[in-house]
Design a protein around this motif. Structure first.
Motif, PDB file in Angstrom:
ATOM      1  N   UNK A   1     -20.645   7.525   2.631  1.00 48.85           N
ATOM      2  CA  UNK A   1     -20.306   7.002   1.313  1.00 48.85           C
ATOM      3  C   UNK A   1     -18.824   7.549   1.024  1.00 48.85           C
ATOM      4  N   UNK A   2     -18.173   8.343   1.635  1.00 49.84           N
ATOM      5  CA  UNK A   2     -16.861   8.552   1.295  1.00 49.84           C
ATOM      6  C   UNK A   2     -15.981   7.420   2.136  1.00 49.84           C
ATOM      7  N   UNK A   3     -16.565   7.103   3.396  1.00 48.97           N
ATOM      8  CA  UNK A   3     -15.889   5.995   4.380  1.00 48.97           C
ATOM      9  C   UNK A   3     -15.898   4.584   3.647  1.00 48.97           C
ATOM     10  N   UNK A   4     -17.119   4.365   2.874  1.00 46.99           N
ATOM     11  CA  UNK A   4     -17.463   3.310   2.258  1.00 46.99           C
ATOM     12  C   UNK A   4     -16.589   3.053   1.086  1.00 46.99           C
ATOM     13  N   UNK A   5     -16.478   4.208   0.489  1.00 50.05           N
ATOM     14  CA  UNK A   5     -15.329   4.133  -0.915  1.00 50.05           C
ATOM     15  C   UNK A   5     -14.077   3.834  -0.470  1.00 50.05           C
ATOM     16  N   UNK A   6     -13.646   4.376   0.708  1.00 54.80           N
ATOM     17  CA  UNK A   6     -12.148   4.020   1.162  1.00 54.80           C
ATOM     18  C   UNK A   6     -12.171   2.799   1.721  1.00 54.80           C
ATOM     19  N   UNK A   7     -12.908   2.108   2.121  1.00 55.01           N
ATOM     20  CA  UNK A   7     -13.085   0.768   2.586  1.00 55.01           C
ATOM     21  C   UNK A   7     -12.960  -0.095   1.386  1.00 55.01           C
ATOM     22  N   UNK A   8     -13.685   0.122   0.492  1.00 53.68           N
ATOM     23  CA  UNK A   8     -13.657  -0.782  -0.840  1.00 53.68           C
ATOM     24  C   UNK A   8     -12.335  -0.472  -1.588  1.00 53.68           C
ATOM     25  N   UNK A   9     -11.819   0.716  -1.452  1.00 56.57           N
ATOM     26  CA  UNK A   9     -10.421   0.951  -2.085  1.00 56.57           C
ATOM     27  C   UNK A   9      -9.420   0.265  -1.397  1.00 56.57           C
ATOM     28  N   UNK A  10      -9.227   0.198  -0.150  1.00 58.92           N
ATOM     29  CA  UNK A  10      -8.392  -0.440   0.538  1.00 58.92           C
ATOM     30  C   UNK A  10      -8.373  -2.171   0.268  1.00 58.92           C
ATOM     31  N   UNK A  11      -9.724  -2.462   0.380  1.00 56.59           N
ATOM     32  CA  UNK A  11      -9.931  -4.067   0.051  1.00 56.59           C
ATOM     33  C   UNK A  11      -9.281  -4.431  -1.371  1.00 56.59           C
ATOM     34  N   UNK A  12      -9.467  -3.542  -2.389  1.00 52.03           N
ATOM     35  CA  UNK A  12      -9.193  -3.975  -3.588  1.00 52.03           C
ATOM     36  C   UNK A  12      -7.592  -3.413  -3.889  1.00 52.03           C
ATOM     37  N   UNK A  13      -6.824  -3.192  -2.958  1.00 52.00           N
ATOM     38  CA  UNK A  13      -5.451  -2.451  -2.949  1.00 52.00           C
ATOM     39  C   UNK A  13      -5.225  -1.422  -3.689  1.00 52.00           C
ATOM     40  N   UNK A  14      -6.253  -0.308  -3.694  1.00 50.94           N
ATOM     41  CA  UNK A  14      -6.078   0.872  -4.062  1.00 50.94           C
ATOM     42  C   UNK A  14      -5.867   0.814  -5.804  1.00 50.94           C
ATOM     43  N   UNK A  15      -6.806   0.258  -6.392  1.00 56.51           N
ATOM     44  CA  UNK A  15      -6.389   0.370  -7.956  1.00 56.51           C
ATOM     45  C   UNK A  15      -6.579   1.812  -8.705  1.00 56.51           C
ATOM     46  N   UNK A  16      -5.405   1.876  -9.321  1.00 49.87           N
ATOM     47  CA  UNK A  16      -5.441   3.223 -10.109  1.00 49.87           C
ATOM     48  C   UNK A  16      -5.322   4.463  -9.389  1.00 49.87           C
ATOM     49  N   UNK A  17      -5.033   4.405  -7.927  1.00 42.85           N
ATOM     50  CA  UNK A  17      -5.182   5.581  -7.054  1.00 42.85           C
ATOM     51  C   UNK A  17      -3.775   6.221  -6.872  1.00 42.85           C
ATOM     52  N   UNK A  18      -3.384   7.353  -6.708  1.00 38.95           N
ATOM     53  CA  UNK A  18      -2.050   7.739  -6.333  1.00 38.95           C
ATOM     54  C   UNK A  18      -2.336   8.301  -4.883  1.00 38.95           C
ATOM     55  N   UNK A  19      -1.215   8.322  -4.240  1.00 39.96           N
ATOM     56  CA  UNK A  19      -1.217   8.829  -2.780  1.00 39.96           C
ATOM     57  C   UNK A  19      -2.004  10.290  -2.666  1.00 39.96           C
ATOM     58  N   UNK A  20      -1.758  11.408  -3.661  1.00 37.28           N
ATOM     59  CA  UNK A  20      -2.253  12.506  -3.461  1.00 37.28           C
ATOM     60  C   UNK A  20      -4.118  12.459  -3.673  1.00 37.28           C
ATOM     61  N   UNK A  21      -4.359  11.421  -4.497  1.00 34.40           N
ATOM     62  CA  UNK A  21      -5.801  11.301  -4.477  1.00 34.40           C
ATOM     63  C   UNK A  21      -6.449  10.824  -3.441  1.00 34.40           C
ATOM     64  N   UNK A  22      -5.562   9.844  -2.668  1.00 33.48           N
ATOM     65  CA  UNK A  22      -6.228   9.210  -1.522  1.00 33.48           C
ATOM     66  C   UNK A  22      -6.405  10.279  -0.597  1.00 33.48           C
ATOM     67  N   UNK A  23      -5.386  10.936  -0.383  1.00 34.42           N
ATOM     68  CA  UNK A  23      -5.073  12.181   0.827  1.00 34.42           C
ATOM     69  C   UNK A  23      -6.507  12.913   0.570  1.00 34.42           C
ATOM     70  N   UNK A  24      -6.381  13.436  -0.665  1.00 33.80           N
ATOM     71  CA  UNK A  24      -7.548  14.289  -1.068  1.00 33.80           C
ATOM     72  C   UNK A  24      -8.998  13.816  -0.674  1.00 33.80           C
TER      73      UNK A  24
END
Length: 387
Positions: free
Chosen positions: A26-49
């Motif tokens: 599910x974590x990888x699926x979430x990152x795939x969706x976030x990448x496709x949507x160009x990381x809406x409302x997500x800062x770099x520290x949250x992505x790394x976390x």
């Protein structure tokens, strides 16, 4: 928004139930969706976390897999070589013990699965290496872990069934019959959900209950239960090694009762099972019991040939340990001696010495060698002496 909400819920449940591989998916699926949507409302520290959490759980899964691999190697050696029979055998297990210790010392986290894997390895290591008291102590610690985390294994009860099998096996080897009833009751109460787990549970209940009755000397009750088992399981398929263990135990029971034909039939079933599928221990025990049955049936001509054949096969397989040597030498002398009483007395003394050898206790617990020799010496039925 609903998609990400469902993913968060799935990740939370995966952590709660320690299904870390599900979290990773599910974590990888979430990152795939976030990448496709160009990381809406997500800062770099949250992505790394998010990435680091996946890496952390991947490390945990890798550690658990390493533990499982070591346990599989330990089981393989037991299956192919039997329990430890010498200092050399014990030394050959030290590589696994050292590697397991290093994994446990460096894992840096705790989870039910990792703790279970560690304790399961340790308990079986001590069982195989001839230390049932230490094995039982760790099995009881493992049982406490299962009791505290029932929600994490209730849907897959097979591990708990094997845990109780390990506890009951240790109690049998140690002769602690007074504790067997409690754990037999625990085994009965497991909700297995039917299928192969239910079949295994029922098989193990019969196996240990008959062993309990043998230890208690209650041969009539053991025979009644044996008849029930043979009726219930005549058309059911059990894993070959588990089946061989039961066939051997029933063969011992019928031998004690002097039903040598029934005992011989059961032993032949063990010996005719492909060597790939049964442990060396049951093959060796089956060979020895096979010879003792023919001695009782007075098939002396056959024994002259068969003793040499067994000795040759065990030598070639490097399985000729103390119990086998003593028994084969005794049988060879019995065929050519007029003073059988003296031979039986010497055999009894030799077995008494072996009873102090931790490497031999597991095999000696499977058949009443000394009681048999006393039965022959005193001309009292073996069933009477066992009782």
């Amino acid at each position: 928004e609903l998609c990400f909400s469902e993913i968060e819920k799935a990740k939370r449940l995966a952590l709660e139930h320690e299904k870390f591989n599900f979290y990773i998916l599910f974590g990888r699926l979430e990152l795939q969706f976030l990448t496709n949507l160009e990381f809406p409302g997500l800062d770099e520290s949250a992505l790394i976390e998010k990435q680091e959490k996946i890496n952390e759980l991947l490390y945990q899964e890798l550690t658990v897999n390493k533990h499982s691999s070591l346990y599989e190697l330990l089981s393989y050696r037991y299956q192919k070589q039997g329990n430890v029979r010498s200092d050399k055998d014990a030394a050959m297990l030290n590589d696994l013990l050292l590697e397991e210790y290093q994994i446990s010392a460096n894992k840096g986290f705790n989870s039910f699965e990792s703790d279970k894997s560690h304790l399961h390895f340790q308990s079986n290591y001590f069982l195989i290496s001839g230390s049932p008291d230490q094995s039982l102590q760790i099995f009881e610690e493992l049982n406490g872990l299962f009791q505290k985390n029932q929600s994490l294994w209730s849907d897959t009860p097979l591990d708990y069934i094997y845990l109780l099998h390990g506890i009951l096996t240790n109690l049998y080897y140690m002769g602690r019959s007074e504790e067997l009833s409690y754990f037999l009751n625990e085994l009965q109460q497991i909700s297995s959900g039917g299928g192969s787990a239910q079949l295994l549970k029922e098989h193990l209940y019969y196996f240990h209950k008959i062993g309990f009755l043998l230890n208690a000397g209650d041969i009539p009750a053991a025979l009644i239960l044996a008849k029930d088992y043979e009726k219930e399981f005549s058309a059911k398929i059990i894993a070959p090694n588990s089946s061989a263990a039961m066939h051997f135990r029933l063969a011992v029971l019928y031998f004690i009762e002097r039903n040598f034909n029934a005992s011989l039939k059961l032993v032949n079933t063990v010996l005719n099972t492909s060597g790939k599928y049964i442990s060396a221990q049951f093959y060796t025990l089956g060979r020895l019991l096979h010879l003792l049955i023919h001695l009782e049936l007075e098939n002396y001509d056959y024994l002259q040939y068969e003793i040499k054949s067994v000795e040759r096969k065990l030598k070639n397989a490097k399985k000729l340990f103390e119990l086998e040597k003593i028994t084969l030498q005794f049988l060879k002398k019995m065929l050519n001696s007029t003073d059988q009483k003296k031979l039986l007395q010497d055999f009894d003394k030799s077995i008494a010495v072996l009873e102090e050898n931790d490497f031999e206790t597991q095999l000696l617990a499977q058949f009443p060698f000394r009681m048999w020799s006393k039965s022959r010496l005193s001309q009292v039925p073996l069933a009477t002496i066992v009782n």
